[in-house]
Scaffold this active site. Structure first.
Site, short mmCIF file in Angstrom:
data_model
loop_
_atom_site.label_atom_id
_atom_site.label_comp_id
_atom_site.label_asym_id
_atom_site.label_seq_id
_atom_site.Cartn_x
_atom_site.Cartn_y
_atom_site.Cartn_z
N CYS A 191 -42.84 0.16 8.80
CA CYS A 191 -43.83 -0.88 9.15
C CYS A 191 -44.28 -0.81 10.61
CB CYS A 191 -43.26 -2.27 8.85
SG CYS A 191 -41.99 -2.76 10.02
N LYS A 200 -3.00 9.49 -8.69
CA LYS A 200 -3.38 8.33 -7.86
C LYS A 200 -4.79 7.94 -8.26
CE LYS A 200 -3.41 6.56 -3.16
NZ LYS A 200 -4.68 5.87 -3.29
N GLU A 256 2.72 10.86 -10.50
CA GLU A 256 1.63 10.22 -11.26
C GLU A 256 0.30 10.51 -10.59
OE1 GLU A 256 2.33 6.01 -11.11
OE2 GLU A 256 4.26 6.17 -12.13
N CYS A 273 -34.87 -2.45 12.46
CA CYS A 273 -36.29 -2.74 12.54
C CYS A 273 -36.45 -4.24 12.73
CB CYS A 273 -36.95 -2.30 11.24
SG CYS A 273 -38.52 -3.08 10.94
N SER A 288 0.87 -1.17 0.00
CA SER A 288 0.00 0.00 0.00
C SER A 288 0.91 1.23 0.00
CB SER A 288 -0.85 -0.07 1.25
OG SER A 288 -1.74 0.99 1.25
N TYR A 334 1.19 0.67 -13.64
CA TYR A 334 2.05 1.67 -13.02
C TYR A 334 3.23 1.10 -12.23
CZ TYR A 334 -1.44 1.00 -9.27
OH TYR A 334 -2.31 0.48 -8.36
N ASP A 361 -8.27 6.16 -8.48
CA ASP A 361 -9.13 5.58 -7.47
C ASP A 361 -9.88 4.40 -8.07
OD1 ASP A 361 -10.12 5.38 -4.99
OD2 ASP A 361 -11.46 7.11 -5.10
N LYS A 407 -2.38 13.06 -0.84
CA LYS A 407 -3.83 12.99 -1.03
C LYS A 407 -4.47 14.37 -1.16
CE LYS A 407 -6.09 9.51 0.11
NZ LYS A 407 -6.28 8.20 0.66
N CYS A 438 -40.33 1.50 13.63
CA CYS A 438 -39.85 1.63 12.26
C CYS A 438 -40.78 2.57 11.48
CB CYS A 438 -39.83 0.25 11.61
SG CYS A 438 -39.62 0.30 9.83
N CYS A 462 -41.62 -5.92 6.86
CA CYS A 462 -41.29 -4.52 6.59
C CYS A 462 -41.03 -4.35 5.10
CB CYS A 462 -40.06 -4.12 7.40
SG CYS A 462 -39.52 -2.44 7.09
S1 IVH Z 1 2.13 2.39 -6.83
C1 IVH Z 1 4.25 -0.20 -4.00
N1 IVH Z 1 0.92 4.14 -8.35
O1 IVH Z 1 -3.10 3.35 -4.41
C2 IVH Z 1 3.58 0.76 -4.84
N2 IVH Z 1 -0.35 2.97 -6.74
O2 IVH Z 1 -3.21 3.76 -1.56
C3 IVH Z 1 2.11 0.74 -4.72
N3 IVH Z 1 -2.72 3.54 -6.74
O3 IVH Z 1 -2.35 0.05 -3.53
C4 IVH Z 1 1.44 1.07 -5.93
N4 IVH Z 1 -2.64 4.98 -8.39
O4 IVH Z 1 -3.88 0.48 -5.59
C5 IVH Z 1 0.81 3.25 -7.36
N5 IVH Z 1 -0.03 5.69 -9.77
C6 IVH Z 1 -0.15 4.81 -8.80
C7 IVH Z 1 -1.38 4.54 -8.19
C8 IVH Z 1 -1.44 3.62 -7.15
C9 IVH Z 1 -3.43 4.37 -7.53
C10 IVH Z 1 -3.31 2.74 -5.66
C11 IVH Z 1 -2.78 1.33 -5.51
C12 IVH Z 1 -2.22 1.29 -4.12
C13 IVH Z 1 -3.03 2.34 -3.45
C14 IVH Z 1 -2.40 2.84 -2.17
#
Ligand code: IVH
Length: 688
Positions: free
Chosen positions: A421, A129, A127, A436, A93, A236, A131, A324, A418, A442
């Site tokens: 109902c 991030k 890069e 409920c 992560s 990525y 979602d 973030k 509720c 219900c």
């Molecule tokens: S690099 C060890 N690059 O964000 C490197 N992750 O909050 C981990 N994510 O688990 C991944 N965009 O699912 C990387 N440009 C990006 C990303 C990215 C989204 C996600 C990924 C990671 C999560 C962590």
């Protein structure tokens, strides 16, 4: 004051211990909802706040860190219906940062770790991030052999068939040389536009945001559904790679593109902290105009040899960090508090707001979570409140602007009945949620309950699957379980006229209903009622213990019901109270009287032969099994007449120990409960 509000420095050891335990449970539940059920219970910012609190307490009390706690877990255990895939390298992560000062800290720290001077050149790649949902795709000799979700970071779910149904996902690497074996990693996502379209067309199943829609679409046991959902993907990074043909991350991205992976076009090489901040600000501005959701940006050390030196700390690499975006806030008036009844009966207070634009989206409702939250934040009708949107998750009320509170504002009283109902409202034991007790009666819950009532492991009425049940429910032909036994006669003509319902299929349906009406066994009937926490295994135990439905009903209505019920193995106080609340509700009593007059309930017959070594034995599974998903193992054991329990106690006969077994195996050891391997278990199953 709740422990949660005490500053970390002022916590006693006992308080810290208590809170770490509570946070571990809370975060595990939230992770499960997010990763496995694709239905987040909290906005990202609120989740991040809990995670931060957990980290702060762990930092202050390192001796108390739980080995199975949130810091050692990424995401949730994979769900049991997919085959499991062990990643060759764990899927990590990212640590989060939020401010420009955090950028300086990150780059300083990185240089220090590498032994570089404070001003030494150090390139980063910045890069978006994305979602979405991360994937790992293993290629051998350039051919895709396996694709998996992240799961808990070590073991994910096999989604090979699903990614094959994503337009353009490379089945074969091309264009540039590739390592003999490589795990390509990236994100599967749904474009905003496709998300809007799906939410408008997908028969009422609305996803909270594109991330959940992507996850829900990818984690489909039926890959055809994945195919219809227009998912997209970005590469990525990589996990395991047998050879490294590149020396920088930027170069690796070129390989990815050549191999056929999409790579974001918003990736920039940054040389200074200012470059990183400029990139962040630029993406923040651009965010609304990008076709997919991003919740921040990621900075990665460019040189691979540096990345290798930096390594990782617990679950996150030291060479990358997520910056973030802040949640978007605004103030508005809360016009009214409404109680919504969910499909499972949980009552959720919802704020009706004076519509206001937050981050480009008009917001007119916000969730208030539960009664405790209302009291804690002292939210009243007429208040001016600060609301917040993070990503596209349902907006939250952050706090009340007390200075603007009208003189006549009164605390909100949670209803005892509720709103749909009028059945009694009960509180979930140990949980803030109220629900409920009306269940099947219900109308807010009825459809889901009806679908459950006739499902395979309950009354097992073929021909009344989700689709048909929804149709008959919408037509109001089936409103209660009792209607199931009468509606065909009542609406025979209309049914025959409906396309797809020829005389033959109608006849089959009638037969299936009649079979269920007279052949349902007691355990299946109890399970069908959908009493909270009463699953198949407890239903069997109740059936075995009481022998008849009347005996169960009579016991649940006795004054000493709690002590009678809790004597039954695996029925704890919480569950006993749910059973009692169900039978006490007058609406349910009426329904049961109706059902019992229409149905003949057959006695429970334990499956399996009584001479089988698993017959009537209570077993617990722990760890990952290699040849079974959890559900498969459970089903196999049940078929031999075993009882499957979630927790180990002195009454457990065997614990089946898989890979990476945790506390349950230790508990078995300390209680002297017999432990057996997956192989032993398989051998037992082989006995007829
Ligand atoms: S690099 C060890 N690059 O964000 C490197 N992750 O909050 C981990 N994510 O688990 C991944 N965009 O699912 C990387 N440009 C990006 C990303 C990215 C989204 C996600 C990924 C990671 C999560 C962590």
């Amino acid at each position: 004051m709740s422990v949660r509000n005490i500053p970390v420095e002022q916590l006693t050891v006992e308080q810290a211990q208590e809170e770490l335990k509570a946070l571990a449970k809370e975060l595990a539940d939230l992770d499960k909802a997010y990763y496995q059920d694709d239905a987040p219970l909290l906005a990202d910012w609120a989740y991040d706040a809990l995670k931060k609190r957990n980290e702060a307490i762990e930092a202050a009390f390192p001796d108390l860190v739980l080995s199975n706690g949130p810091s050692f877990r990424v995401g949730a255990q994979p769900s049991s219906d997919f085959a499991k895939v062990t990643h060759l390298e764990p899927m990590l992560s990212l640590a989060n940062i939020f401010t420009p000062e955090d950028i300086v800290d990150f780059t300083d720290r990185t240089r220090r770790f590498l032994g570089l001077d404070a001003n030494a050149p150090l390139d980063f790649v910045a890069e978006p991030k994305i979602d979405g949902l991360s994937f790992s795709a293993l290629y051998e000799d350039g051919f895709l052999v396996k694709a998996a979700t992240r799961g808990d970071g070590a073991v994910g779910e096999d989604i090979t068939q699903n990614v094959l149904h994503i337009d353009g996902f490379p089945q074969q690497l091309k264009g540039k040389p590739f390592p003999k074996r490589i795990e390509v990693r990236g994100e599967v996502y749904m474009a905003k536009e496709d998300f809007e379209r799906l939410n408008q067309t997908d028969g009422g199943r609305t996803f909270a945001n594109p991330r959940n829609a992507a996850a829900g679409s990818l984690r489909q046991l039926d890959p055809q559904i994945t195919a219809q959902r227009h998912l997209k993907f970005f590469g990525y990074t990589y996990g395991y790679a047998s050879e490294l043909l590149w020396t920088t991350h930027a170069e690796f991205l070129e390989y990815l593109k050549a191999w056929g992976f999409s790579v974001s076009s918003d990736i920039v090489l940054c040389k200074t902290n200012e470059d990183l901040l400029t990139y962040y600000n630029g993406m923040y501005e651009k965010r609304a105009f990008i076709s997919y959701d991003i919740d921040g940006v990621v900075y990665k050390v460019n040189r691979i040899d540096y990345q290798q030196q930096l390594g990782r700390v617990s679950r996150a690499p030291r060479w990358a960090i997520a910056h973030k975006f802040p949640a978007q806030q605004a103030q508005t008036r809360l016009n009214a508090i409404r109680i919504q009844v969910g499909r499972t009966g949980v009552l959720t207070p919802v704020a009706d707001l004076e519509p206001i634009t937050v981050g480009g989206v008009v917001v007119s409702h916000a969730t208030l979570h539960n009664a405790d939250e209302l009291v804690r934040k002292d939210i009243r009708e007429g208040d001016t409140v600060v609301i917040q949107r993070a990503g596209d998750v349902i907006p939250q009320v952050v706090r009340v602007v007390l200075e603007k509170r009208p003189d006549n504002a009164v605390p909100f009283t949670f209803p005892e009945r509720c709103p749909i109902c009028h059945s009694h409202v009960a509180q979930e034991e140990d949980k803030a949620a109220r629900y409920c007790t009306g269940g099947l009666v219900c109308s807010a819950q009825a459809l889901e309950r009806l679908i459950h009532f006739v499902s395979r492991d309950a009354l097992n009425i073929e021909g009344l699957g989700r689709q048909n049940m929804t149709l008959f429910f919408q037509k109001e032909w089936i409103k209660t379980p009792a209607d199931i036994f009468t509606f065909v006669k009542r609406y025979a003509l209309a049914l025959e006229m409906m396309s797809g319902w020829g005389a033959k299929s109608l006849n089959n349906l009638v037969q299936a209903i009649t079979r269920a009406q007279h052949n349902t066994t007691l355990d299946k009937f109890i399970f069908a009622l959908g009493i909270r926490e009463v699953g198949e295994s407890v239903s069997r135990l109740l059936a075995k213990h009481f022998g008849s439905f009347e005996a169960l009903q009579e016991a649940a209505l006795r004054e000493d019901a709690l002590s009678v019920l809790t004597k039954i193995y695996s029925v704890g106080e919480v569950m006993a109270n749910y059973i009692i609340a169900f039978f006490q509700e007058e609406n349910n009593q009426q329904l049961l009287a109706q059902l019992l007059s229409l149905m003949t309930i057959q006695p429970y017959v334990a499956s399996g032969s009584s001479s089988h070594p698993l017959y009537d034995k209570t077993i617990v599974f722990t760890g990952t099994l290699e040849h079974f998903s959890r559900n498969q193992a459970k089903e196999a054991a049940l078929a031999k007449g075993a009882h499957v329990s979630e927790s180990v106690s002195a009454k457990t006969d065997f614990v089946v120990v898989g890979v990476d077994a945790g506390s349950k195996a230790q508990k078995a050891e300390s209680l002297g409960v017999k432990k057996i391997s997956e192989k032993d278990f398989e051998q037992m199953l082989a006995i007829l």
